[in-house]
Scaffold this motif. Structure first.
Motif, PDB file in Angstrom:
ATOM      1  N   ALA A   1       0.726  -1.043   0.335  1.00  6.37           N
ATOM      2  CA  ALA A   1      -0.012   0.310   0.009  1.00  6.37           C
ATOM      3  C   ALA A   1       0.673   1.357  -0.187  1.00  6.37           C
ATOM      4  N   LEU A   2       1.929   0.923   0.568  1.00  7.51           N
ATOM      5  CA  LEU A   2       3.033   2.032   0.944  1.00  7.51           C
ATOM      6  C   LEU A   2       3.265   2.759  -0.220  1.00  7.51           C
ATOM      7  N   ILE A   3       4.172   1.633  -1.018  1.00  4.78           N
ATOM      8  CA  ILE A   3       4.916   1.951  -2.168  1.00  4.78           C
ATOM      9  C   ILE A   3       4.041   2.586  -3.468  1.00  4.78           C
TER      10      ILE A   3
ATOM     11  N   THR B   1       4.557   6.542  -2.714  1.00  2.72           N
ATOM     12  CA  THR B   1       5.914   6.617  -2.855  1.00  2.72           C
ATOM     13  C   THR B   1       6.600   6.439  -3.978  1.00  2.72           C
ATOM     14  N   MET B   2       7.213   5.001  -3.912  1.00  2.43           N
ATOM     15  CA  MET B   2       7.683   4.759  -5.168  1.00  2.43           C
ATOM     16  C   MET B   2       7.043   5.536  -6.914  1.00  2.43           C
ATOM     17  N   VAL B   3       5.243   4.953  -6.597  1.00  2.00           N
ATOM     18  CA  VAL B   3       5.527   5.086  -8.115  1.00  2.00           C
ATOM     19  C   VAL B   3       4.373   6.931  -8.590  1.00  2.00           C
ATOM     20  N   ALA B   4       4.814   7.110  -7.440  1.00  2.00           N
ATOM     21  CA  ALA B   4       3.919   9.213  -7.405  1.00  2.00           C
ATOM     22  C   ALA B   4       5.799   9.591  -7.039  1.00  2.00           C
TER      23      ALA B   4
ATOM     24  N   PHE C   1       6.323  13.923  -7.863  1.00  2.00           N
ATOM     25  CA  PHE C   1       7.056  15.073  -7.502  1.00  2.00           C
ATOM     26  C   PHE C   1       8.443  15.329  -7.963  1.00  2.00           C
ATOM     27  N   LEU C   2       8.707  14.848  -8.304  1.00  2.00           N
ATOM     28  CA  LEU C   2      10.548  15.758  -9.109  1.00  2.00           C
ATOM     29  C   LEU C   2      10.134  16.541  -9.878  1.00  2.00           C
ATOM     30  N   VAL C   3       8.983  16.294 -11.251  1.00  4.23           N
ATOM     31  CA  VAL C   3       8.553  17.425 -12.010  1.00  4.23           C
ATOM     32  C   VAL C   3       8.148  18.805 -11.074  1.00  4.23           C
ATOM     33  N   ALA C   4       7.388  18.594  -9.859  1.00  2.66           N
ATOM     34  CA  ALA C   4       6.694  20.104  -9.227  1.00  2.66           C
ATOM     35  C   ALA C   4       8.121  20.012  -8.548  1.00  2.66           C
ATOM     36  N   ARG C   5       8.925  19.847  -8.138  1.00  2.00           N
ATOM     37  CA  ARG C   5      10.389  20.274  -7.088  1.00  2.00           C
ATOM     38  C   ARG C   5      10.922  20.785  -8.332  1.00  2.00           C
ATOM     39  N   CYS C   6      11.202  20.160 -10.082  1.00  4.22           N
ATOM     40  CA  CYS C   6      11.936  20.972 -11.072  1.00  4.22           C
ATOM     41  C   CYS C   6      11.203  21.788 -11.485  1.00  4.22           C
TER      42      CYS C   6
ATOM     43  N   ILE D   1      -7.515  -0.225 -19.631  1.00  7.64           N
ATOM     44  CA  ILE D   1      -6.638  -1.357 -19.604  1.00  7.64           C
ATOM     45  C   ILE D   1      -7.679  -1.964 -18.023  1.00  7.64           C
ATOM     46  N   ALA D   2      -7.842  -1.581 -17.239  1.00  7.91           N
ATOM     47  CA  ALA D   2      -8.357  -1.487 -15.780  1.00  7.91           C
ATOM     48  C   ALA D   2     -10.003  -2.163 -16.030  1.00  7.91           C
ATOM     49  N   CYS D   3     -10.413  -1.176 -16.899  1.00 12.48           N
ATOM     50  CA  CYS D   3     -12.106  -1.586 -17.360  1.00 12.48           C
ATOM     51  C   CYS D   3     -11.544  -3.435 -17.832  1.00 12.48           C
ATOM     52  N   VAL D   4     -11.009  -3.963 -18.500  1.00  9.09           N
ATOM     53  CA  VAL D   4     -10.783  -5.080 -18.643  1.00  9.09           C
ATOM     54  C   VAL D   4      -9.803  -6.538 -18.300  1.00  9.09           C
ATOM     55  N   GLN D   5      -9.246  -5.898 -17.018  1.00  5.36           N
ATOM     56  CA  GLN D   5      -8.861  -6.603 -16.104  1.00  5.36           C
ATOM     57  C   GLN D   5      -9.817  -7.459 -14.909  1.00  5.36           C
ATOM     58  N   TRP D   6      -9.221  -8.592 -14.923  1.00  4.79           N
ATOM     59  CA  TRP D   6      -9.997  -9.676 -14.364  1.00  4.79           C
ATOM     60  C   TRP D   6      -9.070  -9.577 -12.854  1.00  4.79           C
ATOM     61  N   ASP D   7      -8.209  -9.729 -12.831  1.00  4.30           N
ATOM     62  CA  ASP D   7      -7.610  -9.396 -11.472  1.00  4.30           C
ATOM     63  C   ASP D   7      -7.359  -8.563 -10.288  1.00  4.30           C
ATOM     64  N   LEU D   8      -7.596  -8.896  -8.832  1.00  2.00           N
ATOM     65  CA  LEU D   8      -7.941  -8.059  -7.576  1.00  2.00           C
ATOM     66  C   LEU D   8      -7.637  -6.401  -8.193  1.00  2.00           C
ATOM     67  N   LYS D   9      -6.015  -7.224  -7.575  1.00  2.00           N
ATOM     68  CA  LYS D   9      -4.898  -5.675  -7.865  1.00  2.00           C
ATOM     69  C   LYS D   9      -4.299  -5.440  -8.954  1.00  2.00           C
ATOM     70  N   ALA D  10      -4.187  -6.326 -10.631  1.00  2.00           N
ATOM     71  CA  ALA D  10      -4.385  -5.823 -11.551  1.00  2.00           C
ATOM     72  C   ALA D  10      -5.015  -3.839 -11.482  1.00  2.00           C
ATOM     73  N   VAL D  11      -6.734  -4.147 -11.378  1.00  2.00           N
ATOM     74  CA  VAL D  11      -7.344  -3.307 -11.208  1.00  2.00           C
ATOM     75  C   VAL D  11      -6.981  -2.020 -10.988  1.00  2.00           C
ATOM     76  N   LEU D  12      -6.727  -2.155  -9.873  1.00  2.00           N
ATOM     77  CA  LEU D  12      -5.422  -1.145  -8.611  1.00  2.00           C
ATOM     78  C   LEU D  12      -4.382  -0.468  -9.593  1.00  2.00           C
ATOM     79  N   ALA D  13      -3.675  -1.020  -9.588  1.00  2.00           N
ATOM     80  CA  ALA D  13      -2.042  -0.692 -10.475  1.00  2.00           C
ATOM     81  C   ALA D  13      -2.548  -0.264 -11.553  1.00  2.00           C
ATOM     82  N   TYR D  14      -3.481  -0.597 -12.909  1.00  2.00           N
ATOM     83  CA  TYR D  14      -3.612   0.114 -13.700  1.00  2.00           C
ATOM     84  C   TYR D  14      -4.035   1.613 -13.213  1.00  2.00           C
ATOM     85  N   SER D  15      -5.259   1.744 -12.405  1.00  2.00           N
ATOM     86  CA  SER D  15      -5.934   2.752 -12.316  1.00  2.00           C
ATOM     87  C   SER D  15      -4.907   3.897 -11.190  1.00  2.00           C
ATOM     88  N   THR D  16      -3.736   3.138 -10.627  1.00  2.00           N
ATOM     89  CA  THR D  16      -2.612   4.067 -10.100  1.00  2.00           C
ATOM     90  C   THR D  16      -2.350   4.361 -11.085  1.00  2.00           C
ATOM     91  N   VAL D  17      -1.881   3.821 -12.372  1.00  2.00           N
ATOM     92  CA  VAL D  17      -1.124   4.296 -13.448  1.00  2.00           C
ATOM     93  C   VAL D  17      -2.103   5.293 -14.068  1.00  2.00           C
TER      94      VAL D  17
END
Length: 236
Positions: A3-5, A9-12, A16-21, A47-63
């Motif tokens: 949840a943290l990563i 943190t990591m994906v974002a 943050f770098l673009v905002a700082r620069c 892509i998230a609309c056609v995913q059937w893996d529980l966490k894959a939907v959340l992963a593509y949602s993050t992207v």
């Protein structure tokens, strides 16, 4: 840790770098940032609309949500893009963290099963998890009175202001962000309904399901207020 990563943190870090620069990016570069963000937001949402893996939907949602943040940054300082992008970065960290925690609770309760085809009806066995994840779904969908409503409105307002000021190709990121935001509401509602609504589709993985016990349940409860539109959740 997941949840943290994947939420804050990591994906974002790139946002943050673009905002700082920001002073290092001329308007032409920000235009490219906005277009890349818009394309990313829309394609990841489809892509998230056609995913059937529980966490894959959340992963593509993050992207997709990261793309939305870059749309805001691409709108420029005068349009309020940097403030809107950071605001959505903050609110996204809260409700996406809760979504990943709820997903972990569901996977644990279903003995490692992540197939949305086999889930359903878990709201009766897991009422706290179901309610917590529903609040997070409302937040990421931008429902009124939830944190995502404020930050996504600020992102789209910045992109609209930028498009009205420049015209032409500047309308592209705004249109893609609108499409991605609409799809976000659709696939996240689908995600919640497939997991928690209806009746048990597979008795073998759902009949023993239950809410997390002890401290883990209280963590979900503690995260719930951060999905609401409150002074400490707007991120501005």
């Amino acid at each position: 840790i997941s949840a943290l990563i994947h939420a804050a943190t990591m994906v974002a870090a790139g946002v943050f770098l673009v905002a700082r620069c920001y002073p290092m990016f001329p308007p032409e570069a920000l235009h490219v940032v906005g277009w890349i963000g818009g394309i990313t937001c829309f394609i990841a949402a489809t892509i998230a609309c056609v995913q059937w893996d529980l966490k894959a939907v959340l992963a593509y949602s993050t992207v997709s949500q990261l793309g939305l943040m870059f749309v805001a940054l691409g709108a420029g300082e005068e349009a309020g893009g940097r403030a809107a992008g950071i605001a959505h970065l903050f609110t996204h960290a809260m409700f996406k963290c809760l979504l990943f925690l709820c997903a972990g609770a569901v996977i644990h309760a279903c003995h490692g099963q992540q197939d949305l085809h086999r889930m359903g009806g878990l709201r009766k066995q897991m009422p706290v998890t179901a309610f917590a994840s529903l609040l997070a779904v409302f937040a990421i969908g931008g429902a009124p009175f939830f944190s995502g409503f404020y930050s996504k409105d600020a992102v789209l307002a910045a992109a609209l202001h930028h498009a009205q000021s420049l015209g032409g190709s500047a309308w592209g990121p705004f249109a893609l962000a609108c499409g991605g935001s609409f799809l976000t509401s659709a696939y996240m509602l689908r995600w919640w309904l497939r997991v928690f609504a209806g009746s048990l589709r597979d008795h073998s993985i759902g009949h023993h399901a239950h809410d997390p016990s002890g401290f883990a349940k209280y963590v979900l409860v503690a995260m719930m207020p951060f999905t609401l539109l409150l002074p400490f959740t707007v991120g501005d």
